[in-house]
Structures are given as structure tokens and as C-alpha cells.
Scaffold this motif. Structure first.
Motif, PDB file in Angstrom:
ATOM      1  N   UNK A  45      18.972  -6.193   0.233  1.00  0.00           N
ATOM      2  CA  UNK A  45      18.446  -4.836   0.435  1.00  0.00           C
ATOM      3  C   UNK A  45      17.475  -4.462  -0.687  1.00  0.00           C
ATOM      4  N   UNK A  46      16.313  -3.968  -0.313  1.00  0.00           N
ATOM      5  CA  UNK A  46      15.296  -3.586  -1.293  1.00  0.00           C
ATOM      6  C   UNK A  46      14.560  -4.753  -1.914  1.00  0.00           C
ATOM      7  N   UNK A  47      14.858  -5.982  -1.504  1.00  0.00           N
ATOM      8  CA  UNK A  47      14.236  -7.169  -2.092  1.00  0.00           C
ATOM      9  C   UNK A  47      12.785  -7.329  -1.683  1.00  0.00           C
ATOM     10  N   UNK A  48      12.049  -8.066  -2.511  1.00  0.00           N
ATOM     11  CA  UNK A  48      10.628  -8.293  -2.260  1.00  0.00           C
ATOM     12  C   UNK A  48      10.173  -9.573  -2.918  1.00  0.00           C
ATOM     13  N   UNK A  49       8.993 -10.019  -2.519  1.00  0.00           N
ATOM     14  CA  UNK A  49       8.312 -11.134  -3.168  1.00  0.00           C
ATOM     15  C   UNK A  49       7.024 -10.590  -3.750  1.00  0.00           C
ATOM     16  N   UNK A  50       6.589 -11.113  -4.894  1.00  0.00           N
ATOM     17  CA  UNK A  50       5.313 -10.658  -5.451  1.00  0.00           C
ATOM     18  C   UNK A  50       4.150 -11.103  -4.562  1.00  0.00           C
ATOM     19  N   UNK A  74      16.272 -11.634  10.961  1.00  0.00           N
ATOM     20  CA  UNK A  74      17.278 -10.586  10.778  1.00  0.00           C
ATOM     21  C   UNK A  74      16.640  -9.426  10.027  1.00  0.00           C
ATOM     22  N   UNK A  75      16.998  -8.204  10.400  1.00  0.00           N
ATOM     23  CA  UNK A  75      16.493  -7.032   9.704  1.00  0.00           C
ATOM     24  C   UNK A  75      15.029  -6.776  10.024  1.00  0.00           C
ATOM     25  N   UNK A  76      14.322  -6.213   9.050  1.00  0.00           N
ATOM     26  CA  UNK A  76      12.898  -5.940   9.221  1.00  0.00           C
ATOM     27  C   UNK A  76      12.171  -6.199   7.908  1.00  0.00           C
ATOM     28  N   UNK A  77      10.939  -6.665   8.033  1.00  0.00           N
ATOM     29  CA  UNK A  77      10.114  -7.086   6.903  1.00  0.00           C
ATOM     30  C   UNK A  77       8.816  -6.297   6.899  1.00  0.00           C
ATOM     31  N   UNK A  78       8.466  -5.752   5.731  1.00  0.00           N
ATOM     32  CA  UNK A  78       7.151  -5.132   5.533  1.00  0.00           C
ATOM     33  C   UNK A  78       6.211  -6.215   5.036  1.00  0.00           C
ATOM     34  N   UNK A  79       5.024  -6.294   5.640  1.00  0.00           N
ATOM     35  CA  UNK A  79       4.091  -7.362   5.286  1.00  0.00           C
ATOM     36  C   UNK A  79       2.654  -6.862   5.381  1.00  0.00           C
ATOM     37  N   UNK A  80       1.820  -7.347   4.462  1.00  0.00           N
ATOM     38  CA  UNK A  80       0.379  -7.104   4.527  1.00  0.00           C
ATOM     39  C   UNK A  80      -0.334  -8.378   4.104  1.00  0.00           C
ATOM     40  N   UNK A  81      -1.344  -8.753   4.871  1.00  0.00           N
ATOM     41  CA  UNK A  81      -2.124  -9.954   4.587  1.00  0.00           C
ATOM     42  C   UNK A  81      -3.581  -9.540   4.415  1.00  0.00           C
ATOM     43  N   UNK A  82      -4.190 -10.049   3.334  1.00  0.00           N
ATOM     44  CA  UNK A  82      -5.575  -9.725   2.989  1.00  0.00           C
ATOM     45  C   UNK A  82      -5.714  -8.212   2.840  1.00  0.00           C
ATOM     46  N   UNK A  83      -6.738  -7.640   3.431  1.00  0.00           N
ATOM     47  CA  UNK A  83      -6.959  -6.196   3.314  1.00  0.00           C
ATOM     48  C   UNK A  83      -6.374  -5.433   4.492  1.00  0.00           C
ATOM     49  N   UNK A  87      -3.485  -3.607   7.016  1.00  0.00           N
ATOM     50  CA  UNK A  87      -2.481  -2.574   6.756  1.00  0.00           C
ATOM     51  C   UNK A  87      -1.098  -3.187   6.558  1.00  0.00           C
ATOM     52  N   UNK A  88      -0.216  -2.445   5.901  1.00  0.00           N
ATOM     53  CA  UNK A  88       1.184  -2.853   5.802  1.00  0.00           C
ATOM     54  C   UNK A  88       1.819  -2.608   7.163  1.00  0.00           C
ATOM     55  N   UNK A  89       2.432  -3.650   7.721  1.00  0.00           N
ATOM     56  CA  UNK A  89       3.093  -3.543   9.019  1.00  0.00           C
ATOM     57  C   UNK A  89       4.565  -3.894   8.836  1.00  0.00           C
ATOM     58  N   UNK A  90       5.408  -3.316   9.655  1.00  0.00           N
ATOM     59  CA  UNK A  90       6.828  -3.647   9.639  1.00  0.00           C
ATOM     60  C   UNK A  90       7.142  -4.476  10.870  1.00  0.00           C
ATOM     61  N   UNK A  91       7.735  -5.665  10.635  1.00  0.00           N
ATOM     62  CA  UNK A  91       8.118  -6.581  11.705  1.00  0.00           C
ATOM     63  C   UNK A  91       9.636  -6.598  11.802  1.00  0.00           C
ATOM     64  N   UNK A 124      -6.107 -19.769   2.988  1.00  0.00           N
ATOM     65  CA  UNK A 124      -6.870 -18.895   2.104  1.00  0.00           C
ATOM     66  C   UNK A 124      -6.440 -17.439   2.126  1.00  0.00           C
ATOM     67  N   UNK A 125      -5.545 -17.051   3.035  1.00  0.00           N
ATOM     68  CA  UNK A 125      -5.096 -15.660   3.090  1.00  0.00           C
ATOM     69  C   UNK A 125      -4.318 -15.274   1.833  1.00  0.00           C
ATOM     70  N   UNK A 126      -4.378 -13.975   1.512  1.00  0.00           N
ATOM     71  CA  UNK A 126      -3.602 -13.408   0.398  1.00  0.00           C
ATOM     72  C   UNK A 126      -2.517 -12.531   1.000  1.00  0.00           C
ATOM     73  N   UNK A 127      -1.255 -12.850   0.683  1.00  0.00           N
ATOM     74  CA  UNK A 127      -0.112 -12.085   1.183  1.00  0.00           C
ATOM     75  C   UNK A 127       0.243 -11.067   0.105  1.00  0.00           C
ATOM     76  N   UNK A 128      -0.291  -9.857   0.246  1.00  0.00           N
ATOM     77  CA  UNK A 128      -0.156  -8.845  -0.802  1.00  0.00           C
ATOM     78  C   UNK A 128       1.176  -8.108  -0.770  1.00  0.00           C
ATOM     79  N   UNK A 129       1.792  -7.980   0.400  1.00  0.00           N
ATOM     80  CA  UNK A 129       3.082  -7.294   0.520  1.00  0.00           C
ATOM     81  C   UNK A 129       4.021  -8.164   1.344  1.00  0.00           C
ATOM     82  N   UNK A 130       5.212  -8.414   0.815  1.00  0.00           N
ATOM     83  CA  UNK A 130       6.272  -9.098   1.550  1.00  0.00           C
ATOM     84  C   UNK A 130       7.584  -8.552   1.017  1.00  0.00           C
ATOM     85  N   UNK A 131       8.248  -7.719   1.822  1.00  0.00           N
ATOM     86  CA  UNK A 131       9.428  -7.022   1.326  1.00  0.00           C
ATOM     87  C   UNK A 131      10.375  -6.671   2.460  1.00  0.00           C
TER      88      UNK A 131
END
Length: 137
Positions: free
Chosen positions: A55-60, A76-85, A87-91, A102-109
Motif C-alpha cells: 500500500x502506497x508503494x512506488x517505483x522511481x 491485482x489492485x490498481x496502478x498509477x502510471x505515466x509514460x513520457x509526457x 497523463x497519469x492514468x490509473x489501471x 526509449x520511453x520514460x516511465x515517470x510514474x509507477x505507483x
């Protein structure tokens, strides 16, 4: 049918749990659960990587090797993710997203502060790649 196949495959990979490859920030565990050379594509391999967030975990923020194409499915659960520029999406469980070379994964939580979340990332990349994730500096 495809979702059932993904779920069964993911469950089998989890049962075969392998080596932890990267601490991945606070409250995240990353393990290679599958590593197979592709017999019909010389020099390429497929690797299954299980990412488990408390819970509340993330990757840099991070990138992957330039040869890597990644297809991630939330197990399981739901993941917030953003790739490149983008938007942050919840899956949610059963939903998927891709990362291209070459993509940059800026948000993974984990989107939840009370429930764990897991995703399976399937990499297709050069067989000689040893470092799957390169954290932002």
C-alpha cells in the motif's frame, strides 16, 4: 479468452517466482519470473517481471534498455502510471499498457494506500541485456 490466458500465464509465472532484480523504491519488490530466449528471433529474449507494491508503494522514474518493448498487465489492485509526457492514468486489475523502446516511465505507483497491487511486465529485448531498469538520477 485472452484475459483468461493472460491470467493463467501470470499465475504460473508467479508460482515460478524467481530472482529479485531491483528494489524499485519504497515498498516495491521486482522479481524476474520468466526468462526465455526466443527461438525464432535470434538475439532476442522474453522476460516476465513481477512488480509487487505494498500500500502506497512506488517505483522511481526510470527507463529500460533501448531494445526493450514492454507490455504490462495489472494483476491485482490498481496502478498509477505515466509514460513520457502523457497523463497519469490509473489501471485496474485486468487492464494493460505498453512501453516502447526509449520511453520514460515517470510514474509507477500503487493507486491505493490501503491495498497491495501487482503487475506483470513482459519484456521483449536483446538477450544480452542484464539491467532491466535504469532509475532516474
Amino acid at each position: 479468452m485472452l484475459r483468461e490466458m493472460i491470467s493463467v500465464t501470470a499465475f504460473a509465472l508467479v508460482l515460478a517466482a524467481g530472482t529479485q532484480v531491483h528494489a524499485g523504491g519504497e515498498k516495491a519488490k521486482v522479481s524476474v519470473v520468466f526468462d526465455q530466449k526466443l527461438p525464432n528471433v535470434p538475439g532476442k529474449s522474453m522476460k516476465g517481471v513481477l512488480v509487487e507494491y505494498q500500500p502506497g508503494g512506488m517505483s522511481p522514474g526510470h527507463t529500460h534498455p533501448d531494445s526493450a518493448f514492454i507490455y504490462a498487465t495489472v494483476l491485482e489492485g490498481s496502478i498509477r502510471s505515466a509514460v513520457n509526457d502523457g497523463p497519469v492514468k490509473t489501471y485496474k486489475a485486468g487492464e494493460s499498457f505498453a512501453e516502447f523502446p526509449g520511453d520514460h516511465h515517470s510514474v509507477s505507483a500503487n493507486a491505493s494506500t490501503t491495498e497491495p497491487a501487482r503487475l506483470l511486465a513482459v519484456f521483449v529485448l536483446d538477450t544480452d541485456e542484464t539491467e532491466l531498469t535504469i532509475d532516474d538520477k
